[in-house]
Each structure stands twice: as C-alpha cells, then as structure tokens.
Design a protein around this motif. Structure first.
Motif, PDB file in Angstrom:
ATOM      1  N   CYS A 170       1.000  -1.111   0.027  1.00  0.00           N
ATOM      2  CA  CYS A 170      -0.063   0.081  -0.049  1.00  0.00           C
ATOM      3  C   CYS A 170       1.053   1.337   0.097  1.00  0.00           C
ATOM      4  N   ALA A 171       0.608   2.350  -0.872  1.00  0.00           N
ATOM      5  CA  ALA A 171       1.340   3.519  -0.960  1.00  0.00           C
ATOM      6  C   ALA A 171       0.928   4.497   0.560  1.00  0.00           C
ATOM      7  N   GLY A 172       2.200   4.746   0.845  1.00  0.00           N
ATOM      8  CA  GLY A 172       2.093   5.564   2.517  1.00  0.00           C
ATOM      9  C   GLY A 172       0.769   6.222   2.826  1.00  0.00           C
ATOM     10  N   ASP A 173       0.991   7.414   3.032  1.00  0.00           N
ATOM     11  CA  ASP A 173      -0.127   8.106   4.045  1.00  0.00           C
ATOM     12  C   ASP A 173      -1.310   8.699   3.008  1.00  0.00           C
ATOM     13  N   LEU A 174      -2.531   7.846   2.899  1.00  0.00           N
ATOM     14  CA  LEU A 174      -3.670   8.333   2.187  1.00  0.00           C
ATOM     15  C   LEU A 174      -4.701   8.495   2.901  1.00  0.00           C
ATOM     16  N   ASN A 175      -5.561   9.329   2.524  1.00  0.00           N
ATOM     17  CA  ASN A 175      -6.983   9.782   3.090  1.00  0.00           C
ATOM     18  C   ASN A 175      -8.032   9.578   2.136  1.00  0.00           C
ATOM     19  N   LEU A 176      -9.208   9.515   2.505  1.00  0.00           N
ATOM     20  CA  LEU A 176     -10.217   9.191   1.679  1.00  0.00           C
ATOM     21  C   LEU A 176     -10.459  10.560   0.561  1.00  0.00           C
ATOM     22  N   HIS A 177     -10.272  11.570   1.047  1.00  0.00           N
ATOM     23  CA  HIS A 177     -10.648  12.662   0.405  1.00  0.00           C
ATOM     24  C   HIS A 177      -9.515  12.708  -0.773  1.00  0.00           C
ATOM     25  N   ALA A 178      -8.375  12.481  -0.404  1.00  0.00           N
ATOM     26  CA  ALA A 178      -7.204  12.449  -1.635  1.00  0.00           C
ATOM     27  C   ALA A 178      -7.414  11.212  -2.567  1.00  0.00           C
ATOM     28  N   VAL A 179      -8.146  10.196  -1.927  1.00  0.00           N
ATOM     29  CA  VAL A 179      -8.485   9.047  -3.137  1.00  0.00           C
ATOM     30  C   VAL A 179      -9.361   9.594  -4.316  1.00  0.00           C
ATOM     31  N   TRP A 180     -10.585  10.577  -3.608  1.00  0.00           N
ATOM     32  CA  TRP A 180     -11.432  11.057  -4.683  1.00  0.00           C
ATOM     33  C   TRP A 180     -10.904  12.361  -5.433  1.00  0.00           C
ATOM     34  N   ASP A 181     -10.073  12.953  -4.745  1.00  0.00           N
ATOM     35  CA  ASP A 181      -9.571  14.291  -5.432  1.00  0.00           C
ATOM     36  C   ASP A 181      -8.784  13.638  -6.752  1.00  0.00           C
ATOM     37  N   ALA A 182      -7.932  12.689  -6.557  1.00  0.00           N
ATOM     38  CA  ALA A 182      -6.779  12.531  -7.688  1.00  0.00           C
ATOM     39  C   ALA A 182      -6.821  10.821  -7.844  1.00  0.00           C
ATOM     40  N   ARG A 183      -6.885   9.979  -7.120  1.00  0.00           N
ATOM     41  CA  ARG A 183      -6.367   8.541  -7.303  1.00  0.00           C
ATOM     42  C   ARG A 183      -7.137   7.892  -8.280  1.00  0.00           C
ATOM     43  N   LEU A 184      -8.605   8.195  -8.013  1.00  0.00           N
ATOM     44  CA  LEU A 184      -9.525   7.667  -8.870  1.00  0.00           C
ATOM     45  C   LEU A 184      -9.658   7.961 -10.578  1.00  0.00           C
ATOM     46  N   ALA A 185      -9.387   9.352 -10.505  1.00  0.00           N
ATOM     47  CA  ALA A 185      -9.364   9.944 -11.865  1.00  0.00           C
ATOM     48  C   ALA A 185      -8.178   9.564 -12.532  1.00  0.00           C
ATOM     49  N   HIS A 186      -6.741   9.557 -11.722  1.00  0.00           N
ATOM     50  CA  HIS A 186      -5.682   9.290 -12.590  1.00  0.00           C
ATOM     51  C   HIS A 186      -5.591   7.610 -12.888  1.00  0.00           C
ATOM     52  N   ARG A 187      -6.119   6.816 -12.072  1.00  0.00           N
ATOM     53  CA  ARG A 187      -6.354   5.348 -12.365  1.00  0.00           C
ATOM     54  C   ARG A 187      -7.165   5.127 -13.767  1.00  0.00           C
ATOM     55  N   LEU A 188      -8.273   5.847 -13.605  1.00  0.00           N
ATOM     56  CA  LEU A 188      -9.316   5.659 -14.867  1.00  0.00           C
ATOM     57  C   LEU A 188      -8.653   6.071 -16.234  1.00  0.00           C
ATOM     58  N   ARG A 189      -7.972   7.163 -15.919  1.00  0.00           N
ATOM     59  CA  ARG A 189      -7.148   7.702 -17.345  1.00  0.00           C
ATOM     60  C   ARG A 189      -5.966   6.848 -17.493  1.00  0.00           C
ATOM     61  N   GLY A 190      -5.688   6.038 -16.784  1.00  0.00           N
ATOM     62  CA  GLY A 190      -4.443   5.083 -16.947  1.00  0.00           C
ATOM     63  C   GLY A 190      -3.156   5.970 -16.593  1.00  0.00           C
ATOM     64  N   LEU A 191      -3.302   6.969 -15.763  1.00  0.00           N
ATOM     65  CA  LEU A 191      -1.995   7.753 -15.633  1.00  0.00           C
ATOM     66  C   LEU A 191      -1.358   7.412 -14.126  1.00  0.00           C
ATOM     67  N   PRO A 192      -0.005   8.198 -14.106  1.00  0.00           N
ATOM     68  CA  PRO A 192       0.537   7.600 -12.983  1.00  0.00           C
ATOM     69  C   PRO A 192       0.166   8.777 -11.617  1.00  0.00           C
ATOM     70  N   SER A 194       1.302  11.193  -9.986  1.00  0.00           N
ATOM     71  CA  SER A 194       1.594  12.405 -10.184  1.00  0.00           C
ATOM     72  C   SER A 194       2.110  12.939 -11.454  1.00  0.00           C
ATOM     73  N   LEU A 195       1.820  13.933 -12.082  1.00  0.00           N
ATOM     74  CA  LEU A 195       2.107  14.349 -13.289  1.00  0.00           C
ATOM     75  C   LEU A 195       2.840  15.793 -13.261  1.00  0.00           C
ATOM     76  N   ASP A 196       3.794  16.225 -14.001  1.00  0.00           N
ATOM     77  CA  ASP A 196       4.101  17.663 -13.959  1.00  0.00           C
ATOM     78  C   ASP A 196       2.910  18.377 -14.886  1.00  0.00           C
ATOM     79  N   THR A 197       3.189  19.457 -14.791  1.00  0.00           N
ATOM     80  CA  THR A 197       2.000  20.425 -15.267  1.00  0.00           C
ATOM     81  C   THR A 197       1.784  20.283 -16.761  1.00  0.00           C
ATOM     82  N   ALA A 198       2.683  20.399 -17.542  1.00  0.00           N
ATOM     83  CA  ALA A 198       2.662  20.134 -18.847  1.00  0.00           C
ATOM     84  C   ALA A 198       1.798  18.742 -19.238  1.00  0.00           C
TER      85      ALA A 198
END
Ligand SMILES: *[C@@H]1O[C@H](CO)[C@@H](O)[C@H](O)[C@H]1NC(C)=O
Ligand SMILES: *[C@@H]1O[C@H](CO)[C@@H](O)[C@H](O)[C@H]1NC(C)=O
Length: 305
Positions: A170-192, A194-198
């Motif tokens: 399991c990846a380190g320190d994670l809360n439910l808010h962060a799962v919904w902010d980014a983890r689900l979206a990144h996984r659904l788009r097949g993305l790592p 974190s991403l740089d801005t570009a």
C-alpha cells in the motif's frame, strides 16, 4: 513522492484541496468546448494575461491562493451538520453555510461580481477564476459532506500502484478525500499518481475531448441538468444536494470499516470510477452553461442601455 507531500498538506488544510489538477483542468477544457462565441469573447478578455495561462490554469488558481487569501479556504466546500453517511446524507444550505461562507455563497458572490461591469478588471478576473474552480469542487462528493472533514480524517488507506512503479504494497499516507481528488481519476485515465504541469494539461485536454465526444454522441447535454438561474442559489444548491447524496450512495456505501481494510485500487475503484467521470462531465457542462448565461446577461444589460 510529490503526491505524498500534497496529501499531507490536505491534512493541514482540511477539506480544501479539491479535485486534483487533472480534474479541474478537464472541467475547464470541457467547459470551453461548450461556450458560446459571446462567452468566449467575454471570458478571453476577462482572463487575458501575459503568462500564457489558459482556462485550465484559471481553474486551478483558487487552490494556489489559499495561503495568501486564507479567508477563501471555506469557499471550497460545505460541511453539512446532520450528515451520518452512509445512512443519512442531508444538506440544508441556509443553516449549513456559516457566516464565513461556503461553496454555495461563494459561487453566488463571485457570479454577482463578474456580472457587475463596474467592478475592476482584476476583481472580475479573480471572481471568474473562483467560479471556474468552485463549480468543479462542488462536483467532488466529499466537498459536500461534513463527515470527518470531507473524508480528510479517514486516513491510513491502502492504494496499490500499478506496475512498473508500483510494488505489491500500500502506498504511504492516504486519506479518503485524496482518493477522490485524484487517485480514482488518474487510475481511470491510466495515468501515474503524479504528473508535471505540462503532462497534466495534455492528459486533461485528452479527457475533455473524450467527454465532449460522448456528450455530442448523447445529443448534447446528456441529462446533466444544466441550470443557469444566476440570480438565485437554486441551481448551486441542487448540485450540492446531488454531490452530497453520492456520498451515501457510492463514496461510503461500503462503510468505513470496509474502506479501511481493502486495497481501494481494486473493487472500490471499479465501483466508483464512473461516478468520477460523470461528475467531471457534468461539472464541465454546467460551468459552460453558467458562463454562457453570464455572457448573455451582460450583453442584454448593454443592449438595454
Ligand atoms: C465576496 O467576494 C469578495 C471578493 O473576494 C470578498 O471580499 C467577500 O468577502 C465575498 N463575500 C462573500 C459573502 O463571500
Ligand atoms: C486577485 O488575485 C491576486 C493573486 O492572484 C491577488 O494578488 C490580488 O490581490 C487579487 N485581487 C483582488 C481584487 O481580489
């Protein structure tokens, strides 16, 4: 690594870190595709800048000023008091929105500022950027629930990353808010994680293209219930209630104990990614309808003079 830092910040400023950059940028790019010519000309002019910032940068701005404008932090969410998810999800905005403000009062406030053509250009620019961000935030279900400060306090969750960077832990320190902010979206788009801005902008533009095609194929709105009554809080409250209800029907459906015990990148992801996608799609469409209505209202005021 960067994301872990981000998640830690979310604990310090509870409930105020919104859809990650990917979600907000996608909402902005999608909205832009639905704008009328009249709205494009108004908002291109309001958002004009010398830094090459585009609409997606405008939509992420509000998260960058929470330190310099700490009074704006409460504008990103509403924390209803009677929530007891998954059994009870309920918002009574008049009593749940404190004096210091909430997402509903803030969208109403900034809408009236953009509509006031006698306000200074910088006031109207900042107000536009708040609206572009806050309509996105409102569609993240955990921004419309008071429970554990929008899920920020449900910590220590498990999310296994995909290979090759992922390991079977399991990846380190994670809360439910962060799962919904980014983890689900990144996984659904097949993305790592974190991403740089570009790369984030590129990924958001692609997601917006896909959502736009789906919306066109569905005959436009696709039942998103755009609503653009600028003079009342009715639309905003309606969107808030929808988001709030999603916490009971989806976000916490499995209950706290189950969420704490399972790798959320598996079954939980499968059960919830469509909610993320449809909320992003709705937010883009509704933001566009809102911006179109603002532009139409300003043109009408001018032609009535
Ligand atoms: C409306 O926005 C202005 C400008 O940011 C801010 O000073 C004011 O406190 C806001 N009012 C409400 C009720 O949110
Ligand atoms: C607009 O936002 C900028 C930060 O981007 C800030 O420096 C400025 O004071 C704000 N202006 C108004 C009128 O809110």
């Amino acid at each position: 690594m960067r994301f872990e830092v981000f998640a830690t910040l979310a604990l310090v400023v509870p409930g105020t870190i919104a859809w990650g950059g990917l979600g907000h940028r996608t909402v902005a790019y999608l909205a832009k595709k639905h704008l009328t010519d009249e709205a494009v000309s108004l908002f291109d002019q309001i958002l004009k800048n010398d830094f090459g910032y585009d609409y997606s940068d405008a939509a992420t701005w509000a998260d960058t000023v929470k330190r310099s404008m700490p009074w704006s932090s409460p504008f990103h969410y509403i924390n209803p008091e009677k929530d007891n998810p998954p059994e009870t999800c309920e918002v009574t905005w008049s009593s749940d929105c404190p004096k210091k403000g909430c997402v509903v009062s803030a969208i109403a406030n900034y809408t009236s500022i953009v509509l006031s053509t006698n306000q200074s250009p910088i006031q109207r620019k900042n107000a536009t950027m708040f609206i572009m961000h806050l309509i996105g935030d409102l569609h993240q279900p955990l921004h419309a629930i008071g429970w554990k400060t929008g899920g920020n306090e449900l910590e220590g969750l498990c999310w296994k990353r995909l290979p090759p960077s992922g390991r079977d832990r399991c990846a380190g320190d994670l809360n439910l808010h962060a799962v919904w902010d980014a983890r689900l979206a990144h996984r659904l788009r097949g993305l790592p994680v974190s991403l740089d801005t570009a790369l984030e902008k590129q990924a958001a533009a692609q997601w917006a293209d896909d959502l736009f095609s789906q919306q066109q194929a569905a005959g436009g709105a696709g039942g998103a219930g755009e609503c653009a009554e600028l003079g009342t809080t009715d639309c905003i409250v309606g969107w808030t209630k929808e988001s709030n209800a999603l916490v009971c029907s989806h976000v916490l459906k499995r209950g706290e104990r189950w969420i704490l015990k399972n790798d959320l990148s598996e079954e939980y992801f499968e059960e919830n990614w469509e909610v993320v996608e449809s909320q992003i799609a709705k937010a883009g469409l509704r933001l566009a309808a809102w911006m179109n209505a603002i532009a139409a209202s300003i043109s009408k005021m001018h032609s009535d003079l």
